[in-house]
Design a protein around this motif. Structure first.
Motif, short mmCIF file in Angstrom:
data_model
loop_
_atom_site.label_atom_id
_atom_site.label_comp_id
_atom_site.label_asym_id
_atom_site.label_seq_id
_atom_site.Cartn_x
_atom_site.Cartn_y
_atom_site.Cartn_z
N HIS A 1 22.44 -47.53 -1.98
CA HIS A 1 21.31 -47.12 -2.80
C HIS A 1 20.00 -47.39 -2.09
O HIS A 1 19.95 -48.16 -1.12
CB HIS A 1 21.31 -47.88 -4.14
CG HIS A 1 20.90 -49.31 -4.02
ND1 HIS A 1 21.74 -50.29 -3.52
CD2 HIS A 1 19.73 -49.94 -4.32
CE1 HIS A 1 21.14 -51.44 -3.52
NE2 HIS A 1 19.90 -51.27 -3.99
N GLN A 2 18.95 -46.75 -2.57
CA GLN A 2 17.58 -47.01 -2.16
C GLN A 2 16.71 -46.97 -3.41
O GLN A 2 16.98 -46.21 -4.34
CB GLN A 2 17.08 -45.98 -1.15
CG GLN A 2 17.71 -46.09 0.22
CD GLN A 2 17.11 -45.11 1.21
OE1 GLN A 2 16.34 -44.24 0.85
NE2 GLN A 2 17.46 -45.26 2.47
N GLN A 3 15.65 -47.77 -3.40
CA GLN A 3 14.72 -47.80 -4.53
C GLN A 3 13.31 -47.57 -4.02
O GLN A 3 12.91 -48.13 -3.00
CB GLN A 3 14.80 -49.16 -5.25
CG GLN A 3 16.12 -49.42 -5.96
CD GLN A 3 16.19 -50.81 -6.52
OE1 GLN A 3 16.69 -51.73 -5.89
NE2 GLN A 3 15.68 -50.99 -7.74
N TYR A 4 12.59 -46.72 -4.73
CA TYR A 4 11.19 -46.46 -4.40
C TYR A 4 10.45 -46.22 -5.71
O TYR A 4 10.68 -45.21 -6.38
CB TYR A 4 11.05 -45.24 -3.49
CG TYR A 4 9.62 -44.93 -3.10
CD1 TYR A 4 8.99 -45.62 -2.07
CD2 TYR A 4 8.90 -43.95 -3.79
CE1 TYR A 4 7.69 -45.35 -1.72
CE2 TYR A 4 7.58 -43.67 -3.44
CZ TYR A 4 6.99 -44.36 -2.41
OH TYR A 4 5.69 -44.09 -2.07
N ALA A 5 9.58 -47.16 -6.07
CA ALA A 5 8.84 -47.08 -7.34
C ALA A 5 9.84 -46.90 -8.48
O ALA A 5 10.74 -47.71 -8.66
CB ALA A 5 7.80 -45.98 -7.29
N ASP A 6 9.71 -45.81 -9.25
CA ASP A 6 10.61 -45.60 -10.39
C ASP A 6 11.80 -44.73 -10.02
O ASP A 6 12.55 -44.30 -10.90
CB ASP A 6 9.85 -44.98 -11.57
CG ASP A 6 9.30 -43.60 -11.25
OD1 ASP A 6 9.18 -43.28 -10.05
OD2 ASP A 6 8.99 -42.86 -12.18
N ASP A 7 12.01 -44.46 -8.74
CA ASP A 7 13.18 -43.70 -8.27
C ASP A 7 14.25 -44.67 -7.77
O ASP A 7 13.96 -45.60 -7.03
CB ASP A 7 12.81 -42.75 -7.14
CG ASP A 7 12.04 -41.55 -7.63
OD1 ASP A 7 11.86 -41.42 -8.86
OD2 ASP A 7 11.61 -40.74 -6.80
N THR A 8 15.47 -44.43 -8.18
CA THR A 8 16.63 -45.13 -7.63
C THR A 8 17.60 -44.08 -7.11
O THR A 8 18.02 -43.21 -7.87
CB THR A 8 17.33 -46.00 -8.68
OG1 THR A 8 16.39 -46.96 -9.21
CG2 THR A 8 18.51 -46.75 -8.07
N GLN A 9 17.92 -44.14 -5.83
CA GLN A 9 18.76 -43.13 -5.20
C GLN A 9 20.10 -43.74 -4.83
O GLN A 9 20.16 -44.79 -4.19
CB GLN A 9 18.08 -42.56 -3.96
CG GLN A 9 16.70 -41.98 -4.25
CD GLN A 9 15.97 -41.54 -3.00
OE1 GLN A 9 16.41 -41.80 -1.89
NE2 GLN A 9 14.84 -40.88 -3.17
N LEU A 10 21.18 -43.10 -5.26
CA LEU A 10 22.53 -43.56 -4.97
C LEU A 10 23.21 -42.62 -3.99
O LEU A 10 23.10 -41.40 -4.12
CB LEU A 10 23.35 -43.65 -6.26
CG LEU A 10 22.79 -44.50 -7.40
CD1 LEU A 10 23.80 -44.59 -8.53
CD2 LEU A 10 22.39 -45.87 -6.92
N TYR A 11 23.93 -43.19 -3.02
CA TYR A 11 24.65 -42.41 -2.03
C TYR A 11 26.12 -42.80 -2.09
O TYR A 11 26.46 -43.98 -2.07
CB TYR A 11 24.13 -42.69 -0.61
CG TYR A 11 22.64 -42.54 -0.44
CD1 TYR A 11 22.10 -41.36 0.06
CD2 TYR A 11 21.78 -43.58 -0.77
CE1 TYR A 11 20.74 -41.22 0.23
CE2 TYR A 11 20.41 -43.45 -0.60
CZ TYR A 11 19.89 -42.27 -0.09
OH TYR A 11 18.54 -42.15 0.08
#
Length: 244
Positions: free
Chosen positions: A88-98
């Motif tokens: 995963h990656q987090q940026y501000a209010d975005d959470t990205q899952l791979y």
């Protein structure tokens, strides 16, 4: 093949001193707590205003400190995601899952994602946050052969909501397509640059040459430079779009 999922969160509750203590101490901690507490707000429409009411959650909008505090507040959700073996990656209010998977194992891997997203949703709820499914997106990345074999994956269940698999997805200003050719991103980039070039042309007669160059560099070159390293190794057809 890779499944890429972007989720949005909202309704930030003021961090407790325990959480803020991660980065602030003593007087600085008191200052931050004062910054977040005892705030009031009202709604104004035209000449009409509502009464004041206490604001017990959130951070002041358009503030410099707000995004940092939010990032600190939601950082523990990364431990929840890691427990399922999902990147995963987090940026501000975005959470990205791979999630990397083989087509033959897709059903099992999607079950892992389903369980992980449910745990993320529960963590958000327990911390006064809401997982915004309406703004969440999912995309399957892979080679042409892999994508043909994965046509049965037309939706992904995330936290109880079935998300259709998109053909493109925008991540922090970059448009990703399923084969990572970046054709859609290059097309949108050229369109944006042409739009601003035409806008500058309308006021060019009002600007000196140096001011016109400064404005052009600010509006156009900044867009060409943003994340341009992603285009390294892109197909020749994609690079041709950027040169036109």
């Amino acid at each position: 093949m890779c499944l890429f999922w972007v989720i949005k969160s909202q309704d930030f509750t003021s961090p407790s001193p325990r959480r803020i203590r991660i980065i602030f101490y003593s007087t600085r901690l008191d200052w931050v707590c004062s910054y977040l507490s005892d705030r009031r707000q009202y709604v104004k429409i035209g000449q009409h205003s509502s009464g004041l009411f206490d604001c017990s959650s959130g951070v002041p909008q358009c503030s410099v400190l707000g995004p940092l505090l939010f990032a600190v507040y939601v950082s523990p959700v990364g431990n929840v995601i890691d427990s399922f073996g999902v990147r995963h990656q987090q940026y501000a209010d975005d959470t990205q899952l791979y999630l990397s998977m083989r087509v033959s194992d897709s059903a099992q891997e999607l079950d892992v994602l389903r369980s992980c997203s449910t745990a993320v949703r529960d963590w958000y709820l327990s911390n006064n946050l809401l997982l915004n499914a309406d703004k969440s997106q999912a995309i399957v990345l892979g080679t042409a052969n892999q994508l043909r074999s994965a046509t049965s994956i037309d939706s992904v269940e995330v936290a109880g909501v079935a998300l259709p698999v998109a053909t493109t997805l925008k991540s922090i200003g970059v448009i990703l397509d399923q084969r990572l050719t970046f054709n859609e991103h290059a097309t949108a980039l050229v369109k944006s640059c042409n739009h601003h070039a035409r806008a500058i042309r309308h006021v060019r007669h009002l600007l000196t040459e140096s001011v016109a160059q400064t404005v052009a560099c600010s509006l156009i070159n900044s867009r060409l430079d943003y994340c341009n390293s992603l285009l390294y190794g892109a197909p020749e057809a994609t690079m041709y779009l950027c040169k036109c």
